[in-house]
Design a protein around this motif. Sequence first.
Motif, PDB file in Angstrom:
ATOM      1  N   PHE A   1      55.193 113.488 -49.188  1.00 49.38           N
ATOM      2  CA  PHE A   1      55.657 112.704 -48.045  1.00 49.38           C
ATOM      3  C   PHE A   1      57.185 112.609 -48.104  1.00 49.38           C
ATOM      4  N   PRO A   2      57.891 113.703 -47.736  1.00 47.95           N
ATOM      5  CA  PRO A   2      59.354 113.613 -47.733  1.00 47.95           C
ATOM      6  C   PRO A   2      59.805 112.569 -46.719  1.00 47.95           C
ATOM      7  N   THR A   3      60.827 111.822 -47.066  1.00 46.12           N
ATOM      8  CA  THR A   3      61.294 110.790 -46.128  1.00 46.12           C
ATOM      9  C   THR A   3      62.793 110.918 -45.897  1.00 46.12           C
ATOM     10  N   ALA A   4      63.184 110.840 -44.635  1.00 47.07           N
ATOM     11  CA  ALA A   4      64.603 110.821 -44.273  1.00 47.07           C
ATOM     12  C   ALA A   4      65.095 109.389 -44.424  1.00 47.07           C
ATOM     13  N   ASN A   5      66.010 109.174 -45.392  1.00 48.80           N
ATOM     14  CA  ASN A   5      66.534 107.826 -45.649  1.00 48.80           C
ATOM     15  C   ASN A   5      67.718 107.557 -44.728  1.00 48.80           C
ATOM     16  N   LEU A   6      67.686 106.408 -44.050  1.00 49.81           N
ATOM     17  CA  LEU A   6      68.663 106.119 -43.006  1.00 49.81           C
ATOM     18  C   LEU A   6      69.762 105.180 -43.497  1.00 49.81           C
TER      19      LEU A   6
ATOM     20  N   GLU B   1      63.172 104.422 -44.404  1.00 46.51           N
ATOM     21  CA  GLU B   1      62.916 105.850 -44.603  1.00 46.51           C
ATOM     22  C   GLU B   1      61.750 106.310 -43.746  1.00 46.51           C
ATOM     23  N   THR B   2      61.898 107.522 -43.208  1.00 45.97           N
ATOM     24  CA  THR B   2      60.912 108.023 -42.253  1.00 45.97           C
ATOM     25  C   THR B   2      60.307 109.339 -42.691  1.00 45.97           C
ATOM     26  N   PHE B   3      58.970 109.361 -42.730  1.00 45.75           N
ATOM     27  CA  PHE B   3      58.230 110.611 -42.895  1.00 45.75           C
ATOM     28  C   PHE B   3      57.950 111.114 -41.481  1.00 45.75           C
ATOM     29  N   ILE B   4      58.509 112.273 -41.167  1.00 48.57           N
ATOM     30  CA  ILE B   4      58.447 112.779 -39.795  1.00 48.57           C
ATOM     31  C   ILE B   4      57.299 113.780 -39.656  1.00 48.57           C
ATOM     32  N   PHE B   5      56.421 113.559 -38.664  1.00 54.36           N
ATOM     33  CA  PHE B   5      55.274 114.453 -38.455  1.00 54.36           C
ATOM     34  C   PHE B   5      55.753 115.815 -37.947  1.00 54.36           C
ATOM     35  N   ASP B   6      55.049 116.850 -38.370  1.00 56.74           N
ATOM     36  CA  ASP B   6      55.300 118.215 -37.870  1.00 56.74           C
ATOM     37  C   ASP B   6      56.764 118.609 -37.962  1.00 56.74           C
ATOM     38  N   PHE B   7      57.362 118.329 -39.110  1.00 55.75           N
ATOM     39  CA  PHE B   7      58.776 118.625 -39.272  1.00 55.75           C
ATOM     40  C   PHE B   7      59.016 119.110 -40.687  1.00 55.75           C
ATOM     41  N   ASN B   8      59.845 120.122 -40.820  1.00 61.69           N
ATOM     42  CA  ASN B   8      60.132 120.634 -42.150  1.00 61.69           C
ATOM     43  C   ASN B   8      61.507 121.307 -42.154  1.00 61.69           C
ATOM     44  N   ASP B   9      62.537 120.494 -42.274  1.00 63.44           N
ATOM     45  CA  ASP B   9      63.888 121.030 -42.240  1.00 63.44           C
ATOM     46  C   ASP B   9      64.787 120.059 -43.000  1.00 63.44           C
ATOM     47  N   SER B  10      65.907 120.585 -43.493  1.00 68.22           N
ATOM     48  CA  SER B  10      66.848 119.689 -44.156  1.00 68.22           C
ATOM     49  C   SER B  10      67.709 119.010 -43.086  1.00 68.22           C
ATOM     50  N   ILE B  11      67.774 117.682 -43.117  1.00 62.82           N
ATOM     51  CA  ILE B  11      68.581 116.972 -42.103  1.00 62.82           C
ATOM     52  C   ILE B  11      69.554 115.998 -42.766  1.00 62.82           C
ATOM     53  N   TYR B  12      69.899 116.259 -44.030  1.00 65.75           N
ATOM     54  CA  TYR B  12      70.881 115.405 -44.696  1.00 65.75           C
ATOM     55  C   TYR B  12      72.177 115.406 -43.893  1.00 65.75           C
ATOM     56  N   ASP B  13      72.808 114.229 -43.794  1.00 65.62           N
ATOM     57  CA  ASP B  13      74.096 114.026 -43.101  1.00 65.62           C
ATOM     58  C   ASP B  13      73.999 114.082 -41.579  1.00 65.62           C
TER      59      ASP B  13
ATOM     60  N   LYS C   1      72.702 107.734 -40.246  1.00 63.37           N
ATOM     61  CA  LYS C   1      72.861 109.071 -40.838  1.00 63.37           C
ATOM     62  C   LYS C   1      71.813 109.231 -41.933  1.00 63.37           C
ATOM     63  N   VAL C   2      71.305 110.447 -42.099  1.00 60.19           N
ATOM     64  CA  VAL C   2      70.323 110.716 -43.152  1.00 60.19           C
ATOM     65  C   VAL C   2      71.058 110.915 -44.484  1.00 60.19           C
ATOM     66  N   VAL C   3      70.672 110.099 -45.476  1.00 57.90           N
ATOM     67  CA  VAL C   3      71.324 110.170 -46.785  1.00 57.90           C
ATOM     68  C   VAL C   3      70.307 110.552 -47.869  1.00 57.90           C
ATOM     69  N   HIS C   4      70.826 110.905 -49.044  1.00 56.72           N
ATOM     70  CA  HIS C   4      69.956 111.285 -50.153  1.00 56.72           C
ATOM     71  C   HIS C   4      69.289 110.057 -50.754  1.00 56.72           C
ATOM     72  N   GLY C   5      68.017 110.225 -51.150  1.00 58.39           N
ATOM     73  CA  GLY C   5      67.301 109.166 -51.875  1.00 58.39           C
ATOM     74  C   GLY C   5      67.074 109.618 -53.298  1.00 58.39           C
ATOM     75  N   LYS C   6      65.903 109.284 -53.831  1.00 59.80           N
ATOM     76  CA  LYS C   6      65.617 109.624 -55.238  1.00 59.80           C
ATOM     77  C   LYS C   6      64.893 110.956 -55.386  1.00 59.80           C
ATOM     78  N   ARG C   7      64.715 111.659 -54.277  1.00 59.44           N
ATOM     79  CA  ARG C   7      64.041 112.972 -54.254  1.00 59.44           C
ATOM     80  C   ARG C   7      62.583 112.881 -54.710  1.00 59.44           C
ATOM     81  N   ARG C   8      61.970 111.716 -54.542  1.00 64.89           N
ATOM     82  CA  ARG C   8      60.593 111.519 -54.988  1.00 64.89           C
ATOM     83  C   ARG C   8      59.626 111.877 -53.870  1.00 64.89           C
ATOM     84  N   GLY C   9      60.105 111.646 -52.618  1.00 65.31           N
ATOM     85  CA  GLY C   9      59.247 111.832 -51.444  1.00 65.31           C
ATOM     86  C   GLY C   9      58.565 113.186 -51.426  1.00 65.31           C
ATOM     87  N   ARG C  10      59.343 114.236 -51.673  1.00 71.49           N
ATOM     88  CA  ARG C  10      58.801 115.600 -51.636  1.00 71.49           C
ATOM     89  C   ARG C  10      57.680 115.782 -52.653  1.00 71.49           C
ATOM     90  N   LEU C  11      57.859 115.160 -53.819  1.00 68.97           N
ATOM     91  CA  LEU C  11      56.846 115.286 -54.876  1.00 68.97           C
ATOM     92  C   LEU C  11      55.540 114.592 -54.474  1.00 68.97           C
TER      93      LEU C  11
HETATM   94  N1  LIG Z   1      58.775 115.903 -42.447  1.00 72.48           N
HETATM   95  C1  LIG Z   1      59.913 115.407 -42.986  1.00 72.48           C
HETATM   96  N2  LIG Z   1      60.175 114.090 -42.922  1.00 72.48           N
HETATM   97  C2  LIG Z   1      61.300 113.586 -43.471  1.00 72.48           C
HETATM   98  N3  LIG Z   1      62.224 114.336 -44.099  1.00 72.48           N
HETATM   99  C3  LIG Z   1      62.013 115.668 -44.190  1.00 72.48           C
HETATM  100  C4  LIG Z   1      60.860 116.265 -43.642  1.00 72.48           C
HETATM  101  N4  LIG Z   1      60.895 117.590 -43.899  1.00 72.48           N
HETATM  102  C5  LIG Z   1      62.019 117.814 -44.560  1.00 72.48           C
HETATM  103  N5  LIG Z   1      62.740 116.688 -44.745  1.00 72.48           N
HETATM  104  C6  LIG Z   1      64.014 116.646 -45.491  1.00 72.48           C
HETATM  105  O1  LIG Z   1      63.706 116.193 -46.800  1.00 72.48           O
HETATM  106  C7  LIG Z   1      64.452 115.016 -47.148  1.00 72.48           C
HETATM  107  C8  LIG Z   1      63.556 114.028 -47.822  1.00 72.48           C
HETATM  108  O2  LIG Z   1      63.013 114.495 -49.043  1.00 72.48           O
HETATM  109  P1  LIG Z   1      62.824 113.479 -50.256  1.00 72.48           P
HETATM  110  O3  LIG Z   1      62.178 114.205 -51.391  1.00 72.48           O
HETATM  111  O4  LIG Z   1      62.163 112.225 -49.757  1.00 72.48           O
HETATM  112  O5  LIG Z   1      64.327 113.268 -50.661  1.00 72.48           O
HETATM  113  P2  LIG Z   1      65.278 111.981 -50.638  1.00 72.48           P
HETATM  114  O6  LIG Z   1      64.820 111.166 -51.764  1.00 72.48           O
HETATM  115  O7  LIG Z   1      66.659 112.559 -50.830  1.00 72.48           O
HETATM  116  O8  LIG Z   1      65.095 111.311 -49.322  1.00 72.48           O
HETATM  117  C9  LIG Z   1      64.955 114.465 -45.829  1.00 72.48           C
HETATM  118  O9  LIG Z   1      66.164 113.791 -45.927  1.00 72.48           O
HETATM  119  C10 LIG Z   1      65.055 115.716 -44.951  1.00 72.48           C
HETATM  120  O10 LIG Z   1      66.328 116.322 -45.121  1.00 72.48           O
END
Ligand SMILES: Nc1ncnc2c1ncn2[C@@H]1O[C@H](COP(=O)(O)OP(=O)(O)O)[C@@H](O)[C@H]1O
Length: 314
Positions: free
Chosen positions: A208-213, A259-271, A195-205
């Motif tokens: 490179f947002p990452t979906a934490n598993l 944690e995964t940085f997903i190519f060509d993806f931009n959506d919230s997938i928490y939970d 399941k995708v869980v919350h991390g430290k919210r640093r990825g977006r900054l």
């Molecule tokens: N391309 C992407 N790759 C991974 N996660 C993405 C992507 N685009 C949007 N997201 C969303 O952003 C979240 C990751 O952002 P991030 O700042 O790293 O926060 P967190 O620290 O909570 O993981 C993911 O859990 C997902 O919901």
Amino acid sequence: MKEKIRIYDLNSDLPDLEKKVVSLGYFDGVHLGHQKLMKRNVDLSKKYGYTPSILLFKENTKTTVKDDKRYLSSLEDKVEILSQLGIKTFCLVNFDENFMKLSPTDFIKTIIAEKLNAKIIIVGDDYRFGYKASGTVDTLREYENIFAYITDVVDFEMEDDHAKISSGHLRNFIRNGEIKKANKYLGRPYKIRGKVVHGKRRGRLLNFPTANLDLSFPYVIPTDGVYLTITNIRGKDYYGLTNIGSNPTFEEGDDKKIETFIFDFNDSIYDEDISVEFIEFLRPDFKFNSAEELIAQMDKDKENGLNYIEKHLK
Ligand SMILES: Nc1ncnc2c1ncn2[C@@H]1O[C@H](COP(=O)(O)OP(=O)(O)O)[C@@H](O)[C@H]1O
Ligand SMILES: Cc1cc2nc3c(=O)[nH]c(=O)nc-3n(C[C@H](O)[C@H](O)[C@H](O)COP(=O)(O)O)c2cc1C
């Protein structure tokens, strides 16, 4: 297309009298050796008009794995892969005290004959069963006439260095980051779910947002590093980069993250429930001196990943 399967619970359902070909084993990972057993099962089932079946344990408490309490596949994973290989009836049993204490002859009488109505038993050469694993292929053969089944023993599939393909070897390859080798003998990419869980919210900054598993099962975790992966979200596959490690650039001694940085993806997938397949190991995890250096490296990782896809996967 979803294969039509049937689940038969040996602990609660009435005995199922359908005549079966039954594969016996633990089948962690359902690797190429296991797949050979399934092919034989399906071929013989077709030939004699029996149902291709398998006996699996409901819990993951296999004693032969000893201290190694992580596995390549959950029961759900096994059912998915085995049904694609043509297995139709999944016979499930609790690996509990009662089951463990069955003598080899009791196992043959109550499980193989009475509960399963197995007409053909398919095993590998080293199959062991019954109390303290004292039953062998010879024991199975000894009771064939009494309980009206036959035993079919399938040869081992070999690795390139002539060792037999084994779940234990594959667990080690994955732990060592030898993903390509593991995938070769698995016959498909190694896949974990969670399941995708919350991390430290640093990825977006970092851009490179990452979906934490959060793993849904005690999967074997590949060695720390960066991997090219395929993430399945809502039934669709996306390439991306998976980092396994504790983010040493930012924090020391934190829990390991996947944690995964997903190519060509931009959506919230928490939970959401997703799966991650490992394609190739790209590099080890490093401690960088600054976030800028890490970002520069992640840009390179992305370029390397895209080049790999272009060169090998198109
Ligand atoms: N391309 C992407 N790759 C991974 N996660 C993405 C992507 N685009 C949007 N997201 C969303 O952003 C979240 C990751 O952002 P991030 O700042 O790293 O926060 P967190 O620290 O909570 O993981 C993911 O859990 C997902 O919901
Ligand atoms: C492709 C990729 C490679 C990474 N490599 C490293 C690395 O070598 N060292 C490191 O400390 N962190 C690495 N990270 C992890 C980042 O530090 C992490 O994604 C960031 O801190 C965001 O954390 P968060 O999910 O808690 O917001 C990598 C992340 C990605 C996506």
